[in-house]
Write an enzyme that holds these catalytic residues in place. Structure first.
Site, PDB file in Angstrom:
ATOM      1  N   ASP A 198      -7.645  -1.981   3.998  1.00  0.00           N
ATOM      2  CA  ASP A 198      -6.257  -1.636   4.345  1.00  0.00           C
ATOM      3  C   ASP A 198      -6.061  -1.531   5.866  1.00  0.00           C
ATOM      4  OD1 ASP A 198      -5.885  -1.401   1.578  1.00  0.00           O
ATOM      5  OD2 ASP A 198      -6.407   0.726   1.619  1.00  0.00           O
ATOM      6  N   LEU A 250      27.659  46.244  -9.134  1.00  0.00           N
ATOM      7  CA  LEU A 250      26.231  45.970  -8.986  1.00  0.00           C
ATOM      8  C   LEU A 250      25.909  44.507  -9.282  1.00  0.00           C
ATOM      9  CD1 LEU A 250      23.516  48.482  -9.982  1.00  0.00           C
ATOM     10  CD2 LEU A 250      23.141  46.083 -10.434  1.00  0.00           C
ATOM     11  N   HIS A 264       0.849  -1.194   0.000  1.00  0.00           N
ATOM     12  CA  HIS A 264       0.000   0.000   0.000  1.00  0.00           C
ATOM     13  C   HIS A 264       0.885   1.245   0.000  1.00  0.00           C
ATOM     14  CE1 HIS A 264      -3.794   2.090   0.530  1.00  0.00           C
ATOM     15  NE2 HIS A 264      -3.195   2.891   1.395  1.00  0.00           N
ATOM     16  N   CYS A 297      46.967  37.594 -18.312  1.00  0.00           N
ATOM     17  CA  CYS A 297      47.146  37.438 -16.864  1.00  0.00           C
ATOM     18  C   CYS A 297      48.481  36.793 -16.512  1.00  0.00           C
ATOM     19  CB  CYS A 297      45.991  36.633 -16.264  1.00  0.00           C
ATOM     20  SG  CYS A 297      45.687  35.069 -17.099  1.00  0.00           S
TER      21      CYS A 297
END
EC number: 1.5.1.6
Length: 892
Positions: free
Chosen positions: A142, A632, A106, A707
């Site tokens: 049940d 931002l 069940h 870099c």
């Protein structure tokens, strides 16, 4: 043990197969009669094994068991009845007949939700825990004694299907087999069900599934998801019955802007948005519905509710017509009652059930070489004609995921017309920024304005993160296999290659990159990066680990590598596309979704890349691109609670700030590739011609906007003057000019502010006493000294700084080379292998080049030490930046 299996469906079939594997003798199978000429999977499997199969439409009449049925059952001599998925009423004469009785499955944690619609009510009631029970059958509904129960967490957006497929089906099968094993061993408990907490609700039917709008949003969401697929929660609106599917409370970042949908009885009208249909509870909170079924049975995207007819019908090629006929044969096999499958044939109205959807999807996947197809696609295109159109669009990589309206800026340049998107890219759509904010992007060659680019605001970041989160948690990206994910990334790399000249031209326009270098490196290495990481997608795997045993039991410990979730990637202006690719490819290969912030001064190749992700079929929301300011957009990404990883390349100063924000916000993962002042040590025993050539490349490659550029060259005293003479001679041959000219060696610096900074940098060095030997008048002053500004700080431009060191003074020059807080890259030129190994061991940098420079590769990890940051791009190591490791320990 002799077992009779009474049940049906794939669940019953799996339990039957596992019981036989356990060594039990299945003496008979009882299942439902054939439907529309198709046998149930349980019966089909048993017939293949030669097990007796019985298909009774009923077991009793007028309340009494049918004697013939009982007699045939008793003749089997079963010792236990196993009812794995049984929809029929089985009389007690059968239930009680075996010596061990009967056990039944069940799908709820009894005694809660007794009855046939248990899963529905688990969701409708908003239960936080779900699960299943295996109990001893009795004559109640049940109510029998419990044998075994297992529970799971109910997720906020679970539906009947997801809860069943994720837990109730796979774990339920194991539970049934475990229960039989306990019975065979004489260890099976019989625990009376308590009446406290017991509930029973009626079977959910279409007529009882109407939505009650006078309740909070969460309750409405629970009602919709509790009725998802079957029978479907519905309401009346627009003079028809509308059924809602795929509901979620995850509305973070959604703005209820769109076309109003009046709904009688609702607290507020619904709003049809690009994300779906927003609904409101009486608490004024929102929920989102993504699919709507119309009264005629057609399933549509909720976002398309007010849109007209679908796009024009595709004309099929000969190969596609062959595929269509093969698919027609599949439909014909699944729908045997249909005499001829026509374009108007409706899959469901012709008798197909949910199990047939699975069969159709799997057969078409096999037919179409693993095409990404989901059960939902069948519901969305239920007629054969619509299904073929959907299928062909997917095969062409031009399905709805890839359809998007793009407002291009077009320019005739470099003997071609380039088409550049210029808006934000959020959730698979190019859109204006909040408040229609824009900024100019400038061509550094002549200072002209290329176009106005949308400038993202904080609200745009929130929308993009919400789109990425939804794509990660609910979208197709997380559902497809790793191999399919790799296939999409290969397709993206192919598209980048097809557009490589256009991408390189945009890079030259927007960043001043020399076109030939952009073609080879900026774009070429980007393509290589995506192909490399596409190959990693299905090779990300954990390990098993021996741990101390828990005697008398045993342990199994394993690790899983999982994606972290939504990632924010903040990229610099020197290699706009390549830096994006280095990070994004590893991020996507690991299974994450991403919000990319390109540098404000070089946004255009990132936006072109966004367009190509759509064409490649990358699902909406997986990739989002937000041009805007770092203070931002970058800050909001670092602060956002739903972002789980930040990958940043830029200055050390900003990197420190990002790291602090990541720690304060939600302790998100972070990898930083920061500034460099890379030393290059040139010994007298080197190949001088190569040292001059590579020394120049170490500084002037990509206009010095590199870099890992050699920030300072240390040249052994005995060859110092000759080295400088040759370098000056070669530098004066270099052509500085238009980056689109094929013979240009050195294009313009990226933007005006950076050029001004470089000029001030040189002036600062001269003021401190350095000698300027090329690029201005020579002044008889001392060489560069270690304490000077130009010897310590990164120029990020074509400024070559040369210092001498005493012959043979190896340790002294190493000390000078390491006397910096940076540690990104380094180099050494010498013919002495012992010296090369010693120097490479002592240099404090993430990369050491020996007798070469700038030789990066997609398979080689790249990243710095000290204040040059931490974490790696490229190579297998980069994947770990976008994965988390989970340890799982079993005891058995």
């Amino acid at each position: 043990m002799k077992i009779a299996v009474i049940g049906q469906s794939l669940f019953g079939q799996e339990v039957y197969c596992h019981l036989r594997k356990e060594g039990h003798e299945v003496v008979g199978v009882f299942t439902v009669p054939d439907k529309d000429g198709k046998a149930d999977p349980l019966g089909l499997e048993a017939e293949k094994d030669g097990v007796p199969v019985f298909k009774y439409s009923r077991w009793r009449a007028k309340g009494q068991a049918l004697p013939d049925v009982v007699a045939k059952y008793q003749a089997l001599g079963a010792e236990l009845n196993v009812l794995p998925f049984c929809s029929q009423f089985i009389p007690m004469e059968i239930i009680s007949a075996p010596r061990h009785g009967s056990i039944i499955y069940h799908p709820s944690l009894l005694p809660r939700h007794r009855g046939a619609s248990a899963i529905n009510w688990t969701l409708i009631h908003g239960d936080k825990k779900g699960g299943f029970s295996i109990f001893w059958a009795d004559d109640g509904l049940d109510t029998g004694d419990l044998l075994l129960q297992k529970e799971c967490e109910v997720l906020p957006d679970d539906t009947v299907s997801t809860l069943y497929n994720r837990f109730l089906f796979p774990e339920g099968i194991k539970g049934m087999v475990q229960a039989v094993r306990l019975i065979a061993e004489g260890k099976a408990p019989r625990l009376p069900q308590p009446e406290e907490g017991a509930t029973y609700e009626g079977i959910q039917k279409k007529e009882t599934a109407k939505i009650n709008w006078d309740q909070p949003a969460e309750a409405i969401h629970n009602w919709i998801r509790g009725n998802d697929k079957v029978p479907g929660a519905w309401t009346e609106a627009c003079e028809q019955k509308l059924t809602f599917f795929n509901s979620t409370l995850n509305t973070s970042g959604l703005v209820p802007e769109g076309d109003a949908l009046p709904i009688p009885g609702a607290h507020r009208p619904g709003v049809v948005t690009k994300a779906g249909l927003i609904l409101f509870g009486n608490d004024d909170k929102m929920l989102l519905v993504k699919n709507i079924q119309l009264e005629d049975g057609k399933m549509i995207l909720a976002s398309n509710f007010f849109k007209g007819a679908a796009s024009s019908v595709l004309e099929l090629t000969e190969a596609e017509l062959v595929t269509a006929e093969a698919v027609r044969s599949v439909w014909q096999r699944i729908l045997p009652k249909v005499l001829e499958v026509e374009d108007s044939t409706d899959f469901f109205k012709s008798g197909a059930a949910s199990v047939d959807v699975v069969r159709l999807v799997e057969e078409v996947k096999e037919l179409c070489d693993g095409l990404e197809l989901e059960n939902e696609d069948v519901y969305m295109a239920s007629t054969f004609g619509d299904f073929i159109q959907l299928l062909v669009r997917k095969l062409r990589g031009d399905d709805e995921e890839g359809e998007c309206s793009i407002d291009y800026v077009e320019m005739a340049v470099n003997k071609r017309t380039v088409r550049m998107p210029h808006q934000l890219f959020i959730g698979g759509e190019f859109v204006d920024a909040e408040g229609a904010k824009t900024s100019e992007t400038i061509n550094p060659t002549d200072g002209s304005v290329i176009c106005q680019v949308s400038l993202a605001q904080v609200t745009d970041v929130d929308k993009a993160v919400a789109a990425a989160k939804d794509a990660f948690e609910n979208g197709r990206w997380g559902k497809i296999s790793a191999r399919d994910r790799g296939r999409l990334m290969y397709r993206l790399a192919d598209l980048m290659e097809q557009h490589q000249e256009e991408l390189a031209t945009i890079e030259a326009l927007d960043a001043g990159a020399v076109y030939t270098l952009a073609l080879k490196t900026h774009v070429g290495m980007s393509i290589q990066t995506f192909r490399y990481f596409a190959g990693w997608c299905d090779k990300i795997q954990g390990s098993t680990i021996p741990i101390n045993q828990a005697r008398p039991n045993r342990n199994l410990t394993l690790t899983r590598k999982e994606p972290v979730g939504v990632c924010g990637i903040i990229i610099p202006w020197n290699y706009p596309l390549m830096m994006l690719s280095w990070k994004t490819a590893a991020c996507l290969a690991a299974g994450n979704t991403v919000v990319i912030k390109p540098a404000q001064v070089t946004p255009l190749t990132a936006l072109k890349f966004a367009e190509l992700t759509l064409k490649a079929g990358i699902p909406k929301g997986v990739v989002n691109v937000l041009p805007g300011s770092g203070s931002l957009v970058g800050q909001r990404l670092s602060d956002h609670p739903d972002v789980r990883k930040i990958g940043f390349t830029g200055s050390t100063e900003v990197g420190k700030h990002i790291m602090k924000s990541c720690a304060i916000s939600n302790v998100k993962k972070v990898s930083l590739e920061l500034g460099g002042k890379s030393p290059l040590i040139i010994f007298a025993d080197c190949d001088l011609n190569k040292a001059v050539q590579m020394g120049m490349s170490s500084v002037f490659f990509n206009k010095g906007e590199n870099c890992i550029a050699a920030g300072r060259l240390f040249v052994e005293d005995s060859i110092h003057d000759e080295f400088v003479r040759r370098v000056v001679e070669e530098v004066r041959k270099m052509k500085v000019g238009n980056p689109l000219d094929r013979d240009t060696d050195h294009g313009p610096q990226n933007h005006h502010a950076h050029l001004v900074k470089l000029m001030e940098y040189c002036q600062h060095g001269v003021k401190e006493g350095a000698t300027l030997v090329c690029g201005g008048n020579q002044v008889p002053r001392p060489d560069v000294e270690d304490h000077m500004f130009i010897a310590k700080e990164e120029s990020f431009g074509p400024v070559m700084i040369i210092s001498r060191f005493a012959d043979g003074d190896l340790d002294a020059v190493l000390s000078r080379a390491n006397a910096t807080e940076f540690g990104l890259a380094s180099g050494v030129f010498t013919r002495d292998i012992n010296k090369a190994l010693y120097v490479s061991d002592k240099l404090q940098a993430g990369t050491v080049f020996v007798n070469t420079y700038n030789k990066t590769d997609v398979a080689a990890p790249f990243g710095g030490f000290k204040q040059s940051g931490f974490g790696k791009d490229l190579g297998e190591a980069a994947l770990n930046e976008y994965l988390r490791v989970k340890t799982v320990t079993f005891e058995y």
